[in-house]
Design a protein around this motif. Structure first.
Motif, PDB file in Angstrom:
ATOM      1  N   ALA A  58       0.820  -1.211   0.000  1.00  0.00           N
ATOM      2  CA  ALA A  58       0.000   0.000   0.000  1.00  0.00           C
ATOM      3  C   ALA A  58       0.853   1.259   0.000  1.00  0.00           C
ATOM      4  N   ALA A  59       2.011   1.210   0.639  1.00  0.00           N
ATOM      5  CA  ALA A  59       2.888   2.379   0.682  1.00  0.00           C
ATOM      6  C   ALA A  59       3.381   2.771  -0.707  1.00  0.00           C
ATOM      7  N   GLU A  60       3.528   1.799  -1.618  1.00  0.00           N
ATOM      8  CA  GLU A  60       4.018   2.081  -2.964  1.00  0.00           C
ATOM      9  C   GLU A  60       2.897   2.202  -3.993  1.00  0.00           C
ATOM     10  N   ALA A  61       1.793   1.490  -3.773  1.00  0.00           N
ATOM     11  CA  ALA A  61       0.762   1.404  -4.803  1.00  0.00           C
ATOM     12  C   ALA A  61      -0.217   2.569  -4.776  1.00  0.00           C
ATOM     13  N   ILE A  62      -0.371   3.231  -3.636  1.00  0.00           N
ATOM     14  CA  ILE A  62      -1.371   4.299  -3.509  1.00  0.00           C
ATOM     15  C   ILE A  62      -0.664   5.636  -3.401  1.00  0.00           C
ATOM     16  N   PRO A  63      -0.714   6.477  -4.427  1.00  0.00           N
ATOM     17  CA  PRO A  63      -0.140   7.824  -4.311  1.00  0.00           C
ATOM     18  C   PRO A  63      -0.940   8.670  -3.323  1.00  0.00           C
ATOM     19  N   THR A  64      -0.234   9.413  -2.510  1.00  0.00           N
ATOM     20  CA  THR A  64      -0.902  10.267  -1.524  1.00  0.00           C
ATOM     21  C   THR A  64      -1.735  11.347  -2.208  1.00  0.00           C
ATOM     22  N   GLU A  65      -1.296  11.777  -3.402  1.00  0.00           N
ATOM     23  CA  GLU A  65      -2.031  12.827  -4.111  1.00  0.00           C
ATOM     24  C   GLU A  65      -3.442  12.387  -4.484  1.00  0.00           C
ATOM     25  N   ILE A  66      -3.628  11.104  -4.802  1.00  0.00           N
ATOM     26  CA  ILE A  66      -4.970  10.616  -5.140  1.00  0.00           C
ATOM     27  C   ILE A  66      -5.889  10.694  -3.922  1.00  0.00           C
ATOM     28  N   MET A  67      -5.376  10.319  -2.759  1.00  0.00           N
ATOM     29  CA  MET A  67      -6.177  10.405  -1.551  1.00  0.00           C
ATOM     30  C   MET A  67      -6.528  11.853  -1.222  1.00  0.00           C
ATOM     31  N   GLU A  68      -5.581  12.755  -1.397  1.00  0.00           N
ATOM     32  CA  GLU A  68      -5.862  14.165  -1.116  1.00  0.00           C
ATOM     33  C   GLU A  68      -6.881  14.732  -2.099  1.00  0.00           C
ATOM     34  N   SER A  69      -6.806  14.321  -3.353  1.00  0.00           N
ATOM     35  CA  SER A  69      -7.790  14.792  -4.341  1.00  0.00           C
ATOM     36  C   SER A  69      -9.189  14.306  -3.991  1.00  0.00           C
ATOM     37  N   ALA A  70      -9.293  13.050  -3.550  1.00  0.00           N
ATOM     38  CA  ALA A  70     -10.605  12.526  -3.166  1.00  0.00           C
ATOM     39  C   ALA A  70     -11.159  13.264  -1.960  1.00  0.00           C
ATOM     40  N   ARG A  71     -10.302  13.595  -1.015  1.00  0.00           N
ATOM     41  CA  ARG A  71     -10.770  14.331   0.167  1.00  0.00           C
ATOM     42  C   ARG A  71     -11.197  15.740  -0.197  1.00  0.00           C
ATOM     43  N   ILE A  72     -10.470  16.359  -1.111  1.00  0.00           N
ATOM     44  CA  ILE A  72     -10.855  17.707  -1.544  1.00  0.00           C
ATOM     45  C   ILE A  72     -12.209  17.684  -2.241  1.00  0.00           C
ATOM     46  N   ASP A  73     -12.506  16.631  -2.979  1.00  0.00           N
ATOM     47  CA  ASP A  73     -13.797  16.493  -3.655  1.00  0.00           C
ATOM     48  C   ASP A  73     -14.925  16.143  -2.701  1.00  0.00           C
ATOM     49  N   GLY A  74     -14.625  15.976  -1.423  1.00  0.00           N
ATOM     50  CA  GLY A  74     -15.661  15.729  -0.429  1.00  0.00           C
ATOM     51  C   GLY A  74     -15.889  14.281  -0.078  1.00  0.00           C
ATOM     52  N   ALA A  75     -15.037  13.371  -0.530  1.00  0.00           N
ATOM     53  CA  ALA A  75     -15.201  11.949  -0.220  1.00  0.00           C
ATOM     54  C   ALA A  75     -14.787  11.669   1.219  1.00  0.00           C
ATOM     55  N   SER A  76     -15.549  10.833   1.881  1.00  0.00           N
ATOM     56  CA  SER A  76     -15.194  10.435   3.242  1.00  0.00           C
ATOM     57  C   SER A  76     -14.035   9.447   3.195  1.00  0.00           C
ATOM     58  N   ALA A  92     -14.005   6.396   4.321  1.00  0.00           N
ATOM     59  CA  ALA A  92     -14.478   5.080   3.891  1.00  0.00           C
ATOM     60  C   ALA A  92     -14.658   5.033   2.372  1.00  0.00           C
ATOM     61  N   ARG A  93     -15.228   6.093   1.817  1.00  0.00           N
ATOM     62  CA  ARG A  93     -15.418   6.120   0.363  1.00  0.00           C
ATOM     63  C   ARG A  93     -14.084   6.208  -0.359  1.00  0.00           C
ATOM     64  N   THR A  94     -13.147   6.958   0.194  1.00  0.00           N
ATOM     65  CA  THR A  94     -11.814   7.047  -0.406  1.00  0.00           C
ATOM     66  C   THR A  94     -11.144   5.684  -0.436  1.00  0.00           C
ATOM     67  N   PHE A  95     -11.314   4.915   0.636  1.00  0.00           N
ATOM     68  CA  PHE A  95     -10.694   3.600   0.700  1.00  0.00           C
ATOM     69  C   PHE A  95     -11.341   2.625  -0.268  1.00  0.00           C
ATOM     70  N   PHE A  96     -12.669   2.513  -0.217  1.00  0.00           N
ATOM     71  CA  PHE A  96     -13.348   1.474  -0.990  1.00  0.00           C
ATOM     72  C   PHE A  96     -13.432   1.801  -2.484  1.00  0.00           C
ATOM     73  N   GLN A  97     -13.574   3.075  -2.855  1.00  0.00           N
ATOM     74  CA  GLN A  97     -13.767   3.413  -4.251  1.00  0.00           C
ATOM     75  C   GLN A  97     -12.487   3.875  -4.952  1.00  0.00           C
ATOM     76  N   VAL A  98     -11.535   4.410  -4.216  1.00  0.00           N
ATOM     77  CA  VAL A  98     -10.327   4.952  -4.838  1.00  0.00           C
ATOM     78  C   VAL A  98      -9.123   4.045  -4.600  1.00  0.00           C
ATOM     79  N   CYS A  99      -8.908   3.676  -3.335  1.00  0.00           N
ATOM     80  CA  CYS A  99      -7.678   2.958  -2.990  1.00  0.00           C
ATOM     81  C   CYS A  99      -7.784   1.444  -3.177  1.00  0.00           C
ATOM     82  N   LEU A 100      -8.938   0.896  -2.899  1.00  0.00           N
ATOM     83  CA  LEU A 100      -9.077  -0.564  -2.953  1.00  0.00           C
ATOM     84  C   LEU A 100      -8.790  -1.139  -4.336  1.00  0.00           C
ATOM     85  N   PRO A 101      -9.261  -0.517  -5.447  1.00  0.00           N
ATOM     86  CA  PRO A 101      -8.889  -1.073  -6.760  1.00  0.00           C
ATOM     87  C   PRO A 101      -7.391  -1.079  -7.014  1.00  0.00           C
TER      88      PRO A 101
END
Length: 316
Positions: free
Chosen positions: A195-213, A215-224
């Motif tokens: 997970a440390a290499e596969a998930i860019p931190t920028e993607i998580m920050e973009s999802a949070r800026i768009d208003g994703a919680s 849980a939604r960030t994990f299941f819809q953005v990071c899990l795939p």
């Protein structure tokens, strides 16, 4: 290389050209380099052939002897077929012997794998994601505990686990096998590094800026993005649970809750008991049927777990 002439300054022959022979460096020809590489590749090919033969010989022995009857098994060469071909009869007898207990053992093993290995994979994914992408107090201590847990063999914890479950009244039940299988320190460590290499931190920050919680960030953005690592951990925990022998041995006494490993060992041991029937052909056939789901899982999921194993090996 042609001979060059040069005048050495300050010498008696200054002003005249004295021939100087320059030694030509010996270069390795492409033919010599290619022959060396071919010899090296030939040696590696032979070595890999020996390793492949060593790995496939037990499977070949298992397949060959699963086609023999009890008498043919004892009176024929082990690495070749006998005169009779009894594979389908052996499969039918294995499924119906002793009231069809083999099918019960197969269902028990599937239950332990689905709940134990599946739960261990889910917990490893959650824990590895949290440890890789969130900073909290005690994170380094958790890392030390996980590394220490990986180094401890499971057999060393079997007796304390049995005593604890005995006090809780859970021995001789499926939970005595499922609950310990939920903990996979190696799976947690593998998901942590993946997970440390596969998930860019920028993607998580973009999802949070768009208003994703979260849980939604994990299941819809990071899990795939974690799919290769999830499949790798799932295969490791599935194999460990499917082949688990020592833990069910000390936890279970009722044959109705045996997994395949314990049940086939009971069949194999009954030939040494007073009045017991030798059914080595059924034990071998049952062992062949036992490994088929694992082979199918590896073949169907190989494109995921191969990429999962190589993740993090190269840094940009």
């Amino acid at each position: 290389m042609s001979v060059q002439t040069a005048a050495r300054p300050g010498s008696a022959g200054a002003g005249t050209s004295a021939p100087l022979k320059l030694r030509t460096p010996r270069l390795r020809t492409p033919r010599a380099a290619g022959s060396r590489r071919s010899r090296r590749s030939l040696a590696l090919t032979l070595l890999m052939g020996l390793v492949l033969l060593y790995s496939l010989a037990p499977l070949f022995w298992l397949l060959v002897n699963a086609t023999k009857t009890q008498d043919g098994l004892l009176n024929s060469f082990g690495l070749w077929f006998a005169g009779d071909f009894a594979l389908w009869d052996n499969i039918a007898r294995t499924a119906t012997y002793d009231g069809g207990i083999f099918l019960r053992w197969f269902a028990n093993t599937v239950l332990y794998v689905v709940l134990g290995a599946g739960g261990a994979t889910f917990l490893a994914v959650l824990g590895g994601y949290a440890l890789a992408k969130f900073d909290f107090p005690g994170r380094k201590a958790v890392f030390a505990v996980v590394i220490g847990a990986v180094a401890i063999p499971g057999t060393a914890l079997a007796v304390p686990t049995f005593l604890m479950f005995s006090q809780m009244g859970l021995t001789n039940t499926p939970w005595a096998v499922i609950i310990p299988s939920l903990i996979s320190p190696f799976g947690l460590y593998l998901m942590w590094t993946f997970a440390a290499e596969a998930i860019p931190t920028e993607i998580m920050e973009s999802a949070r800026i768009d208003g994703a919680s979260e849980a939604r960030t994990f299941f819809q953005v990071c899990l795939p993005l974690l799919t290769p690592g999830i499949v790798t951990v799932l295969l490791f925990t599935m194999v460990a649970t499917w082949n688990n022998y020592f833990l069910p041995l000390i936890m279970l006494k009722n044959p109705d809750w045996y997994p395949l490993t314990l049940g086939l060992n009971a069949w194999n041991a009954q030939a040494g008991t007073a009045g017991g029937e030798a059914i080595f052909n059924l034990v071998i056939t049952g062992s062949l049927l036992t490994i088929l789901p694992l082979i199918a899982a590896f073949l169907l999921l190989q494109r995921y777990w191969q990429s999962g194993l190589s993740a993090g090996s190269v840094k940009e």
